[in-house]
Write a protein that holds these residues in place. Structure first.
Motif, PDB file in Angstrom:
ATOM      1  N   UNK A  87       0.812  -1.216   0.000  1.00 16.18           N
ATOM      2  CA  UNK A  87       0.000   0.000   0.000  1.00 16.18           C
ATOM      3  C   UNK A  87       0.845   1.266   0.000  1.00 16.18           C
ATOM      4  N   UNK A  88       2.129   1.118   0.127  1.00 20.40           N
ATOM      5  CA  UNK A  88       3.137   2.139  -0.188  1.00 20.40           C
ATOM      6  C   UNK A  88       3.232   3.308   0.783  1.00 20.40           C
ATOM      7  N   UNK A  89       2.125   3.983   1.089  1.00 22.52           N
ATOM      8  CA  UNK A  89       2.191   5.195   1.911  1.00 22.52           C
ATOM      9  C   UNK A  89       1.122   5.179   2.991  1.00 22.52           C
ATOM     10  N   UNK A  90       1.317   6.053   3.976  1.00 21.37           N
ATOM     11  CA  UNK A  90       0.324   6.187   5.051  1.00 21.37           C
ATOM     12  C   UNK A  90      -1.030   6.574   4.484  1.00 21.37           C
ATOM     13  N   UNK A  91      -1.028   7.484   3.517  1.00 20.58           N
ATOM     14  CA  UNK A  91      -2.281   7.979   2.952  1.00 20.58           C
ATOM     15  C   UNK A  91      -3.057   6.876   2.232  1.00 20.58           C
ATOM     16  N   UNK A  92      -2.335   6.005   1.522  1.00 19.74           N
ATOM     17  CA  UNK A  92      -3.025   4.924   0.815  1.00 19.74           C
ATOM     18  C   UNK A  92      -3.561   3.900   1.803  1.00 19.74           C
ATOM     19  N   UNK A  93      -2.767   3.557   2.820  1.00 19.54           N
ATOM     20  CA  UNK A  93      -3.254   2.630   3.849  1.00 19.54           C
ATOM     21  C   UNK A  93      -4.535   3.190   4.472  1.00 19.54           C
ATOM     22  N   UNK A  94      -4.518   4.480   4.805  1.00 19.95           N
ATOM     23  CA  UNK A  94      -5.681   5.086   5.452  1.00 19.95           C
ATOM     24  C   UNK A  94      -6.868   5.161   4.502  1.00 19.95           C
ATOM     25  N   UNK A  95      -6.593   5.413   3.207  1.00 16.49           N
ATOM     26  CA  UNK A  95      -7.665   5.437   2.218  1.00 16.49           C
ATOM     27  C   UNK A  95      -8.393   4.100   2.167  1.00 16.49           C
ATOM     28  N   UNK A  96      -7.614   3.019   2.057  1.00 20.06           N
ATOM     29  CA  UNK A  96      -8.231   1.686   1.978  1.00 20.06           C
ATOM     30  C   UNK A  96      -8.968   1.379   3.285  1.00 20.06           C
ATOM     31  N   UNK A  97      -8.383   1.777   4.423  1.00 15.61           N
ATOM     32  CA  UNK A  97      -9.035   1.559   5.713  1.00 15.61           C
ATOM     33  C   UNK A  97     -10.364   2.312   5.797  1.00 15.61           C
ATOM     34  N   UNK A  98     -10.386   3.545   5.272  1.00 21.19           N
ATOM     35  CA  UNK A  98     -11.616   4.347   5.319  1.00 21.19           C
ATOM     36  C   UNK A  98     -12.696   3.782   4.410  1.00 21.19           C
ATOM     37  N   UNK A  99     -12.296   3.159   3.286  1.00 20.37           N
ATOM     38  CA  UNK A  99     -13.289   2.630   2.346  1.00 20.37           C
ATOM     39  C   UNK A  99     -13.692   1.192   2.659  1.00 20.37           C
ATOM     40  N   UNK A 100     -12.892   0.493   3.425  1.00 21.35           N
ATOM     41  CA  UNK A 100     -13.163  -0.919   3.709  1.00 21.35           C
ATOM     42  C   UNK A 100     -14.520  -1.190   4.360  1.00 21.35           C
ATOM     43  N   UNK A 101     -15.041  -0.295   5.223  1.00 22.59           N
ATOM     44  CA  UNK A 101     -16.366  -0.572   5.803  1.00 22.59           C
ATOM     45  C   UNK A 101     -17.473  -0.689   4.756  1.00 22.59           C
ATOM     46  N   UNK A 102     -17.240  -0.142   3.556  1.00 22.33           N
ATOM     47  CA  UNK A 102     -18.249  -0.231   2.495  1.00 22.33           C
ATOM     48  C   UNK A 102     -18.196  -1.557   1.752  1.00 22.33           C
ATOM     49  N   UNK A 103     -17.116  -2.344   1.968  1.00 22.34           N
ATOM     50  CA  UNK A 103     -16.994  -3.619   1.268  1.00 22.34           C
ATOM     51  C   UNK A 103     -18.023  -4.603   1.818  1.00 22.34           C
ATOM     52  N   UNK A 104     -18.780  -5.220   0.916  1.00 23.09           N
ATOM     53  CA  UNK A 104     -19.714  -6.267   1.339  1.00 23.09           C
ATOM     54  C   UNK A 104     -19.178  -7.642   0.951  1.00 23.09           C
ATOM     55  N   UNK A 105     -17.839  -7.764   0.975  1.00 23.87           N
ATOM     56  CA  UNK A 105     -17.174  -9.016   0.622  1.00 23.87           C
ATOM     57  C   UNK A 105     -15.963  -9.187   1.536  1.00 23.87           C
ATOM     58  N   UNK A 106     -15.458 -10.423   1.667  1.00 19.99           N
ATOM     59  CA  UNK A 106     -14.299 -10.663   2.538  1.00 19.99           C
ATOM     60  C   UNK A 106     -13.075  -9.886   2.070  1.00 19.99           C
ATOM     61  N   UNK A 107     -12.275  -9.430   3.035  1.00 21.12           N
ATOM     62  CA  UNK A 107     -11.049  -8.693   2.737  1.00 21.12           C
ATOM     63  C   UNK A 107      -9.871  -9.386   3.406  1.00 21.12           C
ATOM     64  N   UNK A 108      -8.861  -9.734   2.604  1.00 22.83           N
ATOM     65  CA  UNK A 108      -7.622 -10.334   3.102  1.00 22.83           C
ATOM     66  C   UNK A 108      -6.539  -9.262   3.060  1.00 22.83           C
ATOM     67  N   UNK A 109      -5.918  -8.991   4.199  1.00 27.79           N
ATOM     68  CA  UNK A 109      -4.882  -7.966   4.277  1.00 27.79           C
ATOM     69  C   UNK A 109      -3.523  -8.638   4.455  1.00 27.79           C
ATOM     70  N   UNK A 110      -2.676  -8.481   3.441  1.00 25.82           N
ATOM     71  CA  UNK A 110      -1.282  -8.902   3.547  1.00 25.82           C
ATOM     72  C   UNK A 110      -0.492  -7.661   3.947  1.00 25.82           C
ATOM     73  N   UNK A 111      -0.128  -7.530   5.213  1.00 30.58           N
ATOM     74  CA  UNK A 111       0.487  -6.288   5.696  1.00 30.58           C
ATOM     75  C   UNK A 111       1.951  -6.186   5.296  1.00 30.58           C
ATOM     76  N   UNK A 112       2.201  -5.673   4.093  1.00 28.01           N
ATOM     77  CA  UNK A 112       3.563  -5.574   3.579  1.00 28.01           C
ATOM     78  C   UNK A 112       4.263  -4.444   4.317  1.00 28.01           C
ATOM     79  N   UNK A 113       5.044  -4.800   5.352  1.00 22.88           N
ATOM     80  CA  UNK A 113       5.639  -3.798   6.239  1.00 22.88           C
ATOM     81  C   UNK A 113       7.141  -3.969   6.413  1.00 22.88           C
TER      82      UNK A 113
END
Length: 437
Positions: A87-113
Motif C-alpha cells: 500500500x506504499x504510503x500512510x495515505x493509501x493505507x488510510x484510504x483503503x481503511x476508510x473505504x473498507x467498511x463499504x466492502x460487502x465481501x471478505x477482505x484479506x490484508x497482507x500487511x507488507x511492512x
C-alpha cells in the motif's frame, strides 16, 4: 454468426503495487486468481521497477488515482473478495481503511511492512493506519516480522505465533494467519488464529530461495478461494497447499533466484490426459512385444506422474496391473489416475530427490535379470532393509536407471526402472526384455 457462450466467473480484487519482474504484486495476484478460476481485477497503488535480484525504484500513485481504480471496479463488478498488498504510503493505507467498511465481501490484508532483509518499509504512521484497516478485515496474513510489528511479540515458534495472532485479533480482524516461512526449521508451519481456536498447516520446507512474491501469492489464493465461496479455513488450507507446490516448481527465470510458479496447478491439470495417454502407449508397446518374461508374480504396472505431481491421485497407472496370460502380457483393465498405490508411492518418493523422473515400471528380479542389468551397464542401486522408497535417489548427482528390491520374507524381489519420459522407460524395458531372449 456464431452464438456466444459466455463464461461466468467469480470476481476478486487486488489492491497492491505493480512488479515489473512479474514475480510479486499485481502480476502475481492476477495470475494466481486466474489459476483458481477467478476473474481478477486490480487497483494499483504503486509502480515498481524490479526483477529477480531486487527493487530498482518505486513510485506511489496519487491518492485520487488509487481511489478511482477501486471505485471503477466495485461500481461495475460483483466483487466476491479482495486482498491488499503493498500500500506504499500512510495515505493509501488510510484510504483503503476508510473505504473498507463499504466492502460487502471478505477482505484479506497482507500487511507488507518489512523487507526480506528485515528493514521496515513503512513509516510509523502507516503502521498505525494498518490497525484501522485490520479492524475491517476478514483475515490478516503477516509473516513473523510483520506479526512482531503488529503485536510487539517476537515470533520464534508455535507458542509465540499464537500469542502474536491473539494480540493482532484485538485490532478487530476476524482471523490471523501467522506465516512460518521466516521461522527456521525443516517444516513450515502456518498458524491460523481465530477467537476460538488455532489451526496449523504444515508443509516440508523447500530448499530454494525463489520465494519472492510468495506472500502476495498466498493472500491472492486465499482471496480467490473466498470469492468462490470457500469457508475461511478451507480457503487457507487450499492456498497453503497451492503455495507449497508453486514454490517447489518455481520458474527458473532471470539472473536471481527465479519466480514463484503462479499457474502450476493449471499446468498440472492440463498434463493429466497427456500423462495417461503416455502410460497407455507404454502398455501397448509392452503388449505388442510381449514382456511376459519381465512380469512379476504380483503383476507389472506402469505409472506416470504429472509434471508437478505431489500425490498418488496425480499419477496414472493400469487398474488391476499387467499380468501374464497364455496369450502374453495383458492389462487387466484400463489406465486411470490413482490406480497404483505401491509403485506410485515409490515414484513420488523418488521425485523428492529427482523431480525430473515421471515414469516407472516394476519388473521381476532374479539372477537372470541381475546378469542382464549388469551387461547393459545401467546405473543400478539397491534399496536396503528398512530404507524409505526414495532413499536410493538421495545424494546422487544423477538418478539410477533401476532400483533393486531383493526378496524379503513374504515379498517378491523386483527391479523398478525409472525415467523422465515414457518413451525412454519403454525403450529400456524392452531392451532389458531382449537381453533375456
Amino acid at each position: 454468426m456464431r452464438t456466444p457462450a459466455p463464461d461466468s466467473r467469480p470476481v476478486a480484487l487486488t489492491v497492491a503495487g505493480s512488479d515489473s519482474g512479474g514475480g510479486a504484486g499485481i502480476q502475481a495476484d492476477l495470475a494466481t486468481m486466474v489459476a483458481h478460476g477467478v476473474f481478477g481485477t486490480s487497483a494499483i497503488t504503486a509502480v515498481t521497477a524490479q526483477h529477480t535480484r531486487g527493487v530498482e525504484s518505486s513510485f506511489a500513485l496519487p491518492l485520487e488515482e488509487v481511489e478511482a481504480q477501486r471505485d471503477a471496479v466495485t461500481g461495475d463488478f460483483a466483487v466476491g473478495a479482495a486482498k491488499t498488498g503493498m500500500l506504499a504510503t500512510t495515505e493509501i493505507v488510510q484510504l483503503v481503511a476508510d473505504r473498507a467498511p463499504d466492502f460487502d465481501f471478505p477482505l484479506v490484508v497482507d500487511p507488507v511492512m518489512v523487507a526480506t532483509s528485515g528493514d521496515r518499509l513503512l513509516e510509523p504512521e502507516a503502521e498505525r493506519a494498518y490497525e484501522d484497516l485490520l479492524g475491517e478485515a476478514t483475515l490478516a496474513t503477516p509473516n513473523a516480522d510483520e506479526a512482531e510489528v503488529l503485536s510487539g511479540v517476537e515470533v520464534t515458534d508455535g507458542e509465540s505465533a499464537r500469542e502474536a495472532g491473539e494480540a493482532i485479533l484485538e485490532t478487530g480482524v476476524d482471523a490471523v494467519l501467522v506465516k512460518g516461512g521466516h521461522i527456521p526449521g525443516e517444516t513450515v508451519r502456518d498458524r491460523l488464529v481465530t477467537e476460538n481456536r488455532v489451526e496449523t498447516f504444515e508443509h516440508p520446507r523447500i530448499g530454494t530461495e525463489a520465494t519472492h512474491g510468495s506472500g502476495c501469492t498466498l493472500a491472492a489464493a486465499i482471496a480467490a478461494r473466498l470469492a468462490t465461496g470457500d469457508p475461511l479455513e478451507t480457503a487457507v488450507e487450499g492456498a497453503t497447499d497451492f503455495l507449497a507446490r508453486a514454490v517447489r516448481y518455481y520458474y527458473d527465470v532471470g539472473e536471481g533466484h527465479g519466480a514463484v510458479n503462479h499457474v502450476v496447478d493449471l499446468r498440472n491439470a492440463a498434463a493429466r490426459e497427456p500423462t495417461a495417454e503416455a502410460v497407455r502407449e507404454v502398455v501397448d508397446r509392452f503388449v505388442e512385444r510381449d514382456v511376459s518374461r519381465l512380469v512379476p508374480e504380483v503383476g507389472m504396472n506402469v505409472v506416470g506422474a504429472t509434471p508437478y505431481a505431489e500425490s498418488v491421485a496425480e499419477t496414472a497407472a493400469v487398474e488391476g496391473r499387467i499380468t501374464r496370460t497364455l496369450e502374453g502380457a495383458h492389462p487387466n483393465r484400463g489406465v486411470r489416475f490413482g490406480a497404483s498405490s505401491y509403485l506410485a508411492a515409490f515414484l513420488l518418493a523418488a521425485r523428492e530427490s529427482a523431480p525430473e523422473l515421471r515414469f516407472a515400471v516394476n519388473c521381476r528380479f532374479d539372477g537372470e535379470i541381475e546378469d542382464a542389468l549388469e551387461e547393459l551397464g545401467w546405473a543400478t542401486v539397491e534399496n536396503g532393509d528398512g530404507n524409505e522408497p526414495g532413499d536410493a535417489f538421495a545424494d546422487r548427482e544423477t538418478p539410477p536407471v533401476a532400483v533393486i528390491d531383493r526378496a524379503d520374507v513374504g515379498k517378491e524381489a523386483t527391479a523398478k526402472l525409472v525415467a523422465a519420459d515414457a518413451e525412454t522407460l519403454a525403450d529400456r524395458t524392452l531392451e532389458l526384455c531382449d537381453r533375456l531372449e
